[in-house]
Structures are given as C-alpha cells and as structure tokens.
Design a protein around this motif. Structure first.
Motif, PDB file in Angstrom:
ATOM      1  N   CYS A  29      -0.642  -1.572  -3.115  1.00 14.21           N
ATOM      2  CA  CYS A  29       0.111  -0.553  -2.381  1.00 14.21           C
ATOM      3  C   CYS A  29       0.640  -1.137  -1.066  1.00 14.21           C
ATOM      4  O   CYS A  29       0.051  -2.072  -0.529  1.00 14.21           O
ATOM      5  CB  CYS A  29      -0.795   0.598  -1.953  1.00 14.21           C
ATOM      6  N   GLY A  57      -0.987   7.077   0.728  1.00 13.31           N
ATOM      7  CA  GLY A  57       0.288   6.796   1.389  1.00 13.31           C
ATOM      8  C   GLY A  57       0.951   8.077   1.870  1.00 13.31           C
ATOM      9  O   GLY A  57       1.444   8.144   3.001  1.00 13.31           O
ATOM     10  N   VAL A  73       3.087   0.329   2.656  1.00 11.93           N
ATOM     11  CA  VAL A  73       3.976   1.297   3.289  1.00 11.93           C
ATOM     12  C   VAL A  73       4.594   0.616   4.511  1.00 11.93           C
ATOM     13  O   VAL A  73       3.929  -0.173   5.197  1.00 11.93           O
ATOM     14  CB  VAL A  73       3.222   2.621   3.651  1.00 11.93           C
ATOM     15  N   HIS A 106       7.259   3.761   0.802  1.00  8.17           N
ATOM     16  CA  HIS A 106       5.904   3.655   0.225  1.00  8.17           C
ATOM     17  C   HIS A 106       6.060   3.200  -1.224  1.00  8.17           C
ATOM     18  O   HIS A 106       6.750   3.850  -2.012  1.00  8.17           O
ATOM     19  CB  HIS A 106       5.274   5.057   0.334  1.00  8.17           C
TER      20      HIS A 106
END
Ligand SMILES: C[S@@+](CC[C@H](N)C(=O)[O-])C[C@H]1O[C@@H](n2cnc3c(N)ncnc32)[C@H](O)[C@@H]1O
Length: 280
Positions: A274, A71, A276, A196
C-alpha cells in the motif's frame, strides 16, 4: 406484468442486466475470494484455482481491504471529505463510504467501476444515500471518468480529493502504461489531494509469484510489482511515511510505530503493498 425492464428509482434509466457469466469477472472472483455471495460458479472456480496456489487467498484479500480502510481513514483524518474510488468492487465489509463517513459523516464518495454488476449492486445498496454514488466508467479512459456528469455532481474538482486506485493496478500489464491513466486523474485534482494505491507486491517471495501465476490462469491478468514500480504510479508525488509497505506494516502518518518484521509476516501478509501520497 409489464415487459419493461425494472427501474431502480423514478429518475434512473431502465436497468437491464448485461453480465457475461461464461467467464470469470475480476469483481466477482474477488467477491468470491472474500467469501461474498455476489458471484457465479465460474467465478468461484476462478477463486478456487487461485486458492490452489495461494491457499490463504481469503486472508490476502481481506488484507487488501485493511489497506483500503487504513488509507481512507488516514486521508479522511487529513480533512478530505470527498473520495473518488476507481475500481470500487462489489459492496463488502468496510466500504469506502462507511470508513470515510465514520471519520466525517458529511464525506462524499463517488465509486467508479467498469463492471455493470458493480453498478447494479451498488445502486441497490446506495438507493437512499445522497452522499454516495456509483458510476460505470473505465480507468483506461480517464477522461470519461472526469467528464461523467454523476462524477461532476458528487465531486468538486476545485477542492482536495481522495483519489483511490486500490486493488486495481495489478490487472493492467506494464506495457499498457496504466500510470498514465492515473496521471490524468491526479492531474485533474487540486493541490492538497491524496492518491492512495494498493497493488500486488513483488519483493522476491515465492507466494507472490504463485499469486501472479494463478491470477493470470484464472483471469488473464494480475501482475506483481516491485515497490519501485508501485511508487512510479504515484507520479513523483511525495509519499506519506512509511512509503510503500505491506498492510500489516503500513500505518500512514505514524512512521515511528512499532511494526512486525517482514520475516515474521505470514505468506498472505506479503501479497499486497500500500501507499498514499499528497499532492503539494
Ligand atoms: C480486485 S477488485 C478491487 C475492489 C476494491 N477496490 C478493493 O480493493 O477491495 C478490482 C475492481 O476493479 C474493477 N475494474 C477492473 N478493470 C477496471 C477498469 N479498467 N476500470 C475500472 N474498474 C475496473 C473490477 O470490476 C473490480 O471491481
């Protein structure tokens, strides 16, 4: 010898250690799970308890670090040269400033953590680094982060920022509404900033439930979240493709990249997710 507490540099206030080592601390248990040395017996016991349920906890923790590095690299490549990293953790491999500065040597990083042990270790590591700083502040009080003089000194809120809340949201119960603290922070960042986040995944796999149960036993927190719940923490900002994904399948900005099938992932590769997003 003087009775005065040692000072790290001429400008810093006296450094007085203030660590409660009777209970495991998130930063130190995580350090122990990564194989670091900045932890005490009580933290190693906490990490060992988690490992009973999730034997590959070290690999899962390293996977989170991979999500962090991917990220930061992506955001730095978009031209962002200042990062506000909340819940920074103890220094380890591939820290945010190292990843960001590998892309842009002039990148600045402000680390924030509420655990004073992180400040002590971070200051020692960063003593001569003028483009990186670390402050003690709490995500639960986002205004105190925004108003902190050292944050203001390092981060220019008139220019786009890489705001990171990596490996932190799982430590807050949904009834605390942690998304509201993130909202206060991202609202203070200008257009063109990035958010992020990495978090514990809840996509129906038993290892995820074991992760939650063991973390709650060891630390009193560590809740798993569905991709939809993780996405909600982005406050409606548009996610960069491929959206919310496991680190092994997450290549932000490269949606056409070939990735392993979810069923082919190892258990430890399905612990973290994850994402972003860019603030328009
Ligand atoms: C699991 S570690 C993650 C470290 C790093 N961000 C990473 O993902 O590798 C979580 C960190 O968040 C810090 N933390 C926990 N609660 C916090 C809070 N309310 N405000 C700021 N930091 C917090 C802990 O001290 C710890 O260092």
């Amino acid at each position: 010898m003087s009775d005065e507490a040692p000072t790290i540099s001429g400008e810093d206030p006296p450094y007085v250690p203030d660590f409660d080592i009777s209970k495991p601390a998130i930063a130190r248990v995580y350090d122990a799970s990564l194989g670091g040395k900045d932890n005490f017996a009580v933290d190693r016991e906490g990490a060992a308890l988690v490992a009973k349920y999730v034997p590959d906890i070290r690999k899962a923790s390293q996977d989170n670090r991979r999500g962090l590095a991917k990220g930061v690299e992506y955001v730095a490549r978009q031209g962002i040269d200042q990062f506000l990293d909340i819940g920074a953790g103890l220094p380890t491999m591939q820290n945010t400033h190292q990843v960001a500065q590998a892309v842009n040597p002039d990148a600045k990083v402000c680390y924030v953590d509420n655990d004073p042990i992180v400040l002590a270790h971070g200051r020692a590591l960063l003593a001569d680094d003028k483009s990186t700083t670390i402050v003690t502040a709490d995500l639960r009080d986002p205004e105190s982060i925004l108003d902190h003089p050292d944050v203001r000194k390092m981060i220019d809120f008139d220019r786009p920022i890489g705001l990171m809340v990596v490996g932190l949201m799982m430590h807050f119960h949904r009834d605390e509404h942690p998304g509201e603290w993130v909202k206060t922070l991202i609202d203070a960042c200008p257009s063109g900033s990035y958010l992020h986040i990495t978090d514990f995944a809840d996509t129906g796999y038993p290892e995820q439930e074991r992760m939650e149960r063991s973390c709650i036993q060891a630390l009193g927190n560590g809740w798993i979240r569905t991709p939809e719940e993780i996405e909600a923490h982005f406050q409606g900002l548009p996610l960069v493709e491929p959206g919310i994904e496991y680190p092994a399948r997450w290549f932000p900005g490269e949606p056409d990249r070939e990735v392993p099938a979810v069923e082919d992932l190892e258990e430890w590769q399905r612990i973290i997710m994850c994402g972003v997003a860019r603030k328009p």
